[in-house]
Design an enzyme around this catalytic site. Structure first.
Site, short mmCIF file in Angstrom:
data_model
loop_
_atom_site.label_atom_id
_atom_site.label_comp_id
_atom_site.label_asym_id
_atom_site.label_seq_id
_atom_site.Cartn_x
_atom_site.Cartn_y
_atom_site.Cartn_z
N HIS A 124 -5.69 2.68 1.65
CA HIS A 124 -5.02 3.99 2.29
C HIS A 124 -5.62 4.52 3.47
CE1 HIS A 124 -3.30 3.18 -1.62
NE2 HIS A 124 -3.94 4.17 -2.27
N ASP A 176 1.04 -1.24 -0.11
CA ASP A 176 0.02 -0.07 0.13
C ASP A 176 0.94 1.33 0.09
OD1 ASP A 176 -1.51 2.13 0.49
OD2 ASP A 176 -2.87 1.13 1.93
N HIS A 177 1.23 1.95 -0.98
CA HIS A 177 1.98 2.84 -1.37
C HIS A 177 1.95 4.12 -0.07
CE1 HIS A 177 -0.75 4.33 -4.16
NE2 HIS A 177 -0.33 5.72 -3.97
N1 NAP Z 1 0.13 3.04 -12.12
C1 NAP Z 1 0.21 3.48 -10.89
O1 NAP Z 1 0.33 4.42 -10.44
C2 NAP Z 1 -0.40 2.60 -9.72
C3 NAP Z 1 -0.53 3.01 -8.46
C4 NAP Z 1 -0.79 2.08 -7.34
C5 NAP Z 1 -1.25 0.74 -7.89
N2 NAP Z 1 -0.82 0.29 -9.05
C6 NAP Z 1 -1.00 -1.24 -9.36
O2 NAP Z 1 -0.10 -1.69 -10.11
C7 NAP Z 1 -0.22 -2.71 -10.93
C8 NAP Z 1 0.25 -2.05 -12.39
O3 NAP Z 1 0.07 -0.90 -12.69
P1 NAP Z 1 0.28 -0.44 -14.10
O4 NAP Z 1 -0.31 1.02 -14.07
O5 NAP Z 1 1.66 -0.38 -14.50
O6 NAP Z 1 -0.75 -1.16 -14.93
P2 NAP Z 1 -0.97 -1.70 -16.31
O7 NAP Z 1 -0.12 -0.54 -17.28
O8 NAP Z 1 -2.29 -1.52 -16.76
O9 NAP Z 1 -0.61 -2.97 -16.46
C9 NAP Z 1 0.80 -3.58 -16.45
C10 NAP Z 1 1.15 -4.53 -17.44
O10 NAP Z 1 0.43 -5.84 -17.26
C11 NAP Z 1 0.06 -6.17 -18.52
N3 NAP Z 1 -1.48 -6.35 -18.55
C12 NAP Z 1 -2.37 -5.39 -18.72
N4 NAP Z 1 -3.52 -5.92 -18.95
C13 NAP Z 1 -3.58 -7.08 -18.73
C14 NAP Z 1 -4.45 -8.38 -18.55
N5 NAP Z 1 -5.78 -7.92 -18.74
N6 NAP Z 1 -3.99 -9.58 -18.47
C15 NAP Z 1 -2.80 -9.55 -18.30
N7 NAP Z 1 -1.70 -8.73 -18.50
C16 NAP Z 1 -2.17 -7.44 -18.66
C17 NAP Z 1 0.40 -5.20 -19.55
O11 NAP Z 1 1.59 -5.95 -20.24
P3 NAP Z 1 1.80 -7.00 -21.48
O12 NAP Z 1 0.45 -6.70 -22.11
O13 NAP Z 1 3.05 -6.59 -22.09
O14 NAP Z 1 1.74 -8.21 -20.78
C18 NAP Z 1 0.77 -4.20 -18.92
O15 NAP Z 1 1.83 -3.51 -19.40
C19 NAP Z 1 -1.67 -2.75 -10.98
O16 NAP Z 1 -2.14 -3.88 -10.17
C20 NAP Z 1 -2.20 -1.63 -10.63
O17 NAP Z 1 -3.42 -1.52 -9.83
C21 NAP Z 1 -0.54 1.06 -10.14
#
Ligand code: NAP
Lengths: 372, 511
Positions: free
Chosen positions: B261, B198-199
């Site tokens: 959070h 939980d950042h």
């Molecule tokens: N971004 C933020 O600031 C943030 C903040 C807090 C928490 N998070 C959490 O951190 C995680 C990653 O965040 P993110 O923003 O990097 O997410 P993202 O860009 O949506 O997803 C990360 C990677 O996962 C793969 N992916 C996407 N949809 C998918 C699906 N339906 N099935 C399988 N693979 C899939 C994709 O890679 P490929 O298609 O290349 O496999 C994508 O590049 C999430 O769980 C999010 O809730 C993110």
């Protein structure tokens, strides 16, 4: 500016500085004190330099800054003072933070006994940092009293005119004479980055090579005294359990010999050509080990002045190499870093003790010399 | 649990970089994604610059997108080069020399076998000593398949070094799925190997709750129902749903902000002093708070929770669309973008003290803070000043502009007995030279060091869901009390939220 000023005069003028006026009142300015800093400057010119540095440090550690310097001329008043305010972040009215500086200019003999006056204008309950930019005096009343009352005394051994004598003195008597005051050397802060770079070469599996060190080479700027290199060698010795059994030195040499669990360890201090303004820096450190698989660990300043290269070779093969940023630290950076931590640094204490076994100091009695 | 690899390196002693991580490999699943580029790698780069990343360090990115090692590094570099004012190409090249990328499906076992072989090889070559961290930065629908494959490939074993798994939020969609995910993860990893992120907990001011409460003796004696009137925890955002509509439509504000959070902040404010500062001692105390949340029922939820959704409005003078007009949102959506909940903790210390939690999108400003509102003095002597004197409030600002403010009353100089409330302010940015680090920096480092204090334990995640489920369920099965949208973007939310305060002297803070 007045003559025969009292602490109340200063407090009154300081309060006057912060009386709300016009627009400033509307935007609400905050006075923040996190520390007291008392600095001594040896003359008018040094005063300018020190004042400039204080002006920069205040950005990081708002507080009450007091600068003491001797009057340039014996015809001047015995004691004069100037107060000024320092405010930061003017661009953001929400964050205007202000604090103050008091400059005390006094005749030399007045300074001798000015400590009580200085104590009376400190902000209560905050640490007192005392910055003494020159060589270590054997006895000086102002220094003596300030050092006993301050939380910490800052010296800068890089600026010592007689480093062997001054560092020798620090090592020999600081902890007996001022047991309650932390001693800090700005030079030590500068060296800590070299320490970090060297330390990380020996993490994990590589720690075993520390026990096999045979030779250390430290390159420093030609024409400067190799004090910083000596500190680095003393630090390695203190941390790795080496001892200095040779006679104490009255002058810097280009070779030190320590005795460690693995036998004799040689530290070579090598001057290399360097521009004048950078001569006091360390330029490279090489650590060579002996054993089944000989290794060489080096940290070298890169051509790019903002980076250094750390690498290791095991059995004459590159094990790793990495480039890391290495920004030059100015005096204000050094103090700003130093003020962040209040705890006494046991490694520095040990290193200074080790320096005491390497350097001779002028106040040793014949008895002590004989015992050694 | 094997002891973490301790660095028997006497040269490390006393250095300010004393918390350097041990040699290890970090494997990021979902490495083609946003989080890796914007947060994880920049945080690692900061650690590298601060000498906190070990010399022996490998990073392996895995995701389905087919890209070369080279392109992977370039994508990461391009972002940093733009984001960092003093970016050095040489330093970057050195930092990223052990970065690799593997393209493959999350359900393809061969990819895990290849990974295992690659990790062994890198251990040998770079001295990473078999220490591994698997960071799941994918959407949650693939968490389980990755974890079970890691188990099958023997990558969860800790025979050579440590093996840890970091799980991004959201941890489950509801209580059932969180329980299920816990079961699945624990089939492969033991609890001490699991790091649920939980950042918020990585933020300096959140950690400061602990120092402020337990390192000072002046707060604890008044930190209870005898002195505290109520506590407000606010996380407001000025932004709308942006590009996250897909996720947000199924999550809503309660899952997105409260379960994790806001509940964590509440725990740190409300918990009893832990017996030690160790991870489990702190997490035990937080768990007790989550378990003490008075359960909501069909009746109480109606007056203890208020929901809202933003309609069109103005922010910074610009017209902004309503939630239902945002791209990817159902035009009839009833997903809440505003929630205010009144929570009672059935503990001795907090009996009868409401914890007012509020979070929303498209409020006038982005702020996160906790405000401890103290009671009025028992005998108000200055009756003429009733409008200008207010009870004491201690405000802990989490972002932006981290700091602490104490509001207290004082006399206005002059011949009359006139009082006014003033602020006593402490700001991190101005009292400490060092800026506060990004949350991910701290959390990645802690995970490498094996310190789970700032991560959520499985039972905490379940207890938080359990407490929130009745509200989620009620809102998902009934129509909003006032039809959505019920607040204008750029305002402080629906008026119904004011009614839940009940006492005339309680107001939602205009943060
Ligand atoms: N971004 C933020 O600031 C943030 C903040 C807090 C928490 N998070 C959490 O951190 C995680 C990653 O965040 P993110 O923003 O990097 O997410 P993202 O860009 O949506 O997803 C990360 C990677 O996962 C793969 N992916 C996407 N949809 C998918 C699906 N339906 N099935 C399988 N693979 C899939 C994709 O890679 P490929 O298609 O290349 O496999 C994508 O590049 C999430 O769980 C999010 O809730 C993110």
């Amino acid at each position: 500016m007045t003559s025969d000023p009292s602490a109340q005069d200063i407090e009154r003028d300081l309060t006057g500085l912060w009386k709300p006026q016009g627009e400033i009142q509307a935007s609400g300015l905050r006075r923040i004190y996190t520390t007291n800093l008392v600095a001594y400057a040896s003359d008018h010119e040094d005063g300018y330099r020190v004042e400039g540095i204080l002006g920069d440090v205040v950005q990081y550690h708002p507080g009450r800054y007091i600068l003491v310097r001797p009057a340039a001329d014996t015809t001047e008043a015995p004691l004069r003072y100037y107060v000024s305010g320092r405010c930061l972040s003017w661009s953001d009215p929400e964050k205007r933070v202000c604090c103050d500086m008091v400059k005390l200019v006094a005749q030399k003999e007045v300074i001798e006994n000015l400590y009580g006056f200085v104590f009376s204008i400190l902000v209560p309950d905050l640490p007192v940092e005392f910055w003494w930019p020159g060589d270590m005096p054997y006895y000086n009343s102002f220094f003596e009293h300030m050092a006993k009352q301050a939380t910490r005394v800052w010296v800068d051994s890089a600026k010592f005119k007689d480093p062997i004598q001054s560092v020798g003195r620090l090592a020999a008597f600081w902890h007996n004479r001022y047991p309650r005051t932390t001693l800090a050397d700005m030079n030590w802060i500068r060296i800590q980055r070299w320490q970090a770079l060297l330390a990380e070469l020996f993490d994990g599996d590589w720690a075993k090579y520390l026990k096999q060190i045979k030779q250390v080479t430290i390159e420093y700027g030609e024409g400067s005294t190799p004090l910083r290199s000596f500190y680095l060698a003393a630090w390695l010795a203190a941390q790795l359990g080496w001892r200095h059994h040779q006679p104490r030195l009255a002058a810097f040499t280009d070779r030190l010999v320590f005795q460690g669990p693995q036998g004799e360890i040689e530290v070579l201090l090598k001057p290399v050509p360097a521009p004048d303004d950078r001569a006091d820096r360390i330029f490279a450190v090489g650590i060579m080990t002996e054993g089944e698989s000989p290794a060489l660990f080096t940290v070298v300043r890169d051509e790019d002045p903002h980076t250094v290269i750390a690498r290791s070779e095991i059995n004459h093969k590159l094990a790793f190499s990495r480039v890391v940023t290495f920004e030059h630290l100015h005096s204000d950076d050094v103090l700003a870093i130093g003020f962040k931590h209040y705890e006494a640094d046991p490694v520095w204490k040990r290193t200074l003790q080790m320096m005491g076994t390497i350097l001779i100091h002028p106040d040793m009695t014949l008895e002590q010399k004989k015992q050694d | 649990m094997p002891t973490p690899v301790l660095l028997e390196n006497p040269l490390r002693q006393g250095l300010s970089s004393g918390r350097t991580a041990p040699p290890c490999s970090l494997v990021i699943y979902g490495a083609s994604g946003d989080l890796t580029v914007r947060k994880l790698v920049p945080a690692l780069f900061e650690l590298y610059e601060k000498h906190l990343l070990p010399v022996s360090f490998n990073l392996i990115g895995i995701s389905r997108s087919v890209i070369s090692d080279e392109d992977f590094r370039k994508k990461l570099k391009d972002f940093l080069a733009k984001a960092k004012p003093q970016f050095s190409e040489a330093v970057w090249n050195s930092f990223s020399q052990n970065f690799h990328y593997i393209a493959g499906g999350y359900d393809d076992f061969k990819v895990y076998q290849a990974l295992s072989a690659r990790l062994d090889e890198l251990d040998e070559k770079n001295g990473t000593m078999g220490n591994r961290i698997f960071y799941l930065s994918t959407p949650p629908n693939v968490f389980e398949v990755i974890i079970s494959n890691l188990g099958a490939a023997g990558l969860a074993k800790e025979d050579k070094g440590f093996s840890r798994v970091v799980i991004e939020k959201p941890f489950g969609h509801d209580l059932e799925s969180a329980k299920e995910l816990n079961v699945k993860v624990r089939e492969v990893f033991k609890e001490h190997q699991i790091y649920r992120i939980d950042h918020y907990l990585g933020k300096e001011t959140v950690q400061n709750f602990l120092v402020m409460r337990f390192a000072n003796s002046i707060f604890e004696p008044i930190w209870n129902r005898r002195h505290v009137d109520h506590i407000q925890i606010t996380a407001s955002e000025d932004l709308g749903v942006g590009t996250r509509a897909g996720y947000y439509e199924s999550a809503g504000i309660l899952r997105d902000m409260f379960q994790n959070h806001l509940f964590q902040v509440m725990c740190l404010i409300a918990m009893e002093p832990p017996v030690t500062f160790e991870a489990n001692a702190i997490r035990d105390e937080k768990l007790k708070i989550l378990q003490a949340i008075r359960p909501f029922d069909e009746h109480s939820v109606k007056h203890l929770a208020v929901r809202g959704q933003y309609g069109p409005g103005f922010l910074a003078g610009q017209k902004v669309p309503g939630y239902r007009e945002e791209e990817g949102v159902n035009p009839k959506s009833n997903t809440p973008t505003y929630a205010a909940i009144k929570i009672f903790l059935d503990t001795w210390r907090w009996h009868g003290v409401p914890f007012l939690l509020r979070s929303a999108k498209r409020l006038p400003k982005r702020t996160t803070e906790a405000a401890i509102q103290f009671k009025e003095p028992p005998n108000l002597l200055f009756k003429n000043n009733l409008n200008t004197l207010t009870p004491n409030v201690l405000i802990i600002r989490i972002q932006p502009d981290e700091g602490i403010t104490l509001k207290f009353d004082t006399k206005v100089p002059g011949m009359t007995m006139e009082g006014r409330t003033v602020n006593m302010d402490f700001r991190y940015g101005t009292s400490f030279a060092e800026g506060t680090s990004e949350a991910y920096e701290r959390l990645l480092l802690d995970c490498m060091l094996g310190d789970a204090t700032l991560f959520i334990r499985g039972d905490e995640a379940e207890a938080a869901w359990a407490a929130l489920m009745p509200v989620i369920h009620h809102w998902e099965t009934t129509e909003p009390e006032t039809p959505f949208p019920n607040y204008e973007a750029g305002t402080w939310g629906p008026v119904e939220a004011d009614n839940m305060l009940e006492r005339p002297w309680r107001h939602w803070r205009k943060v």
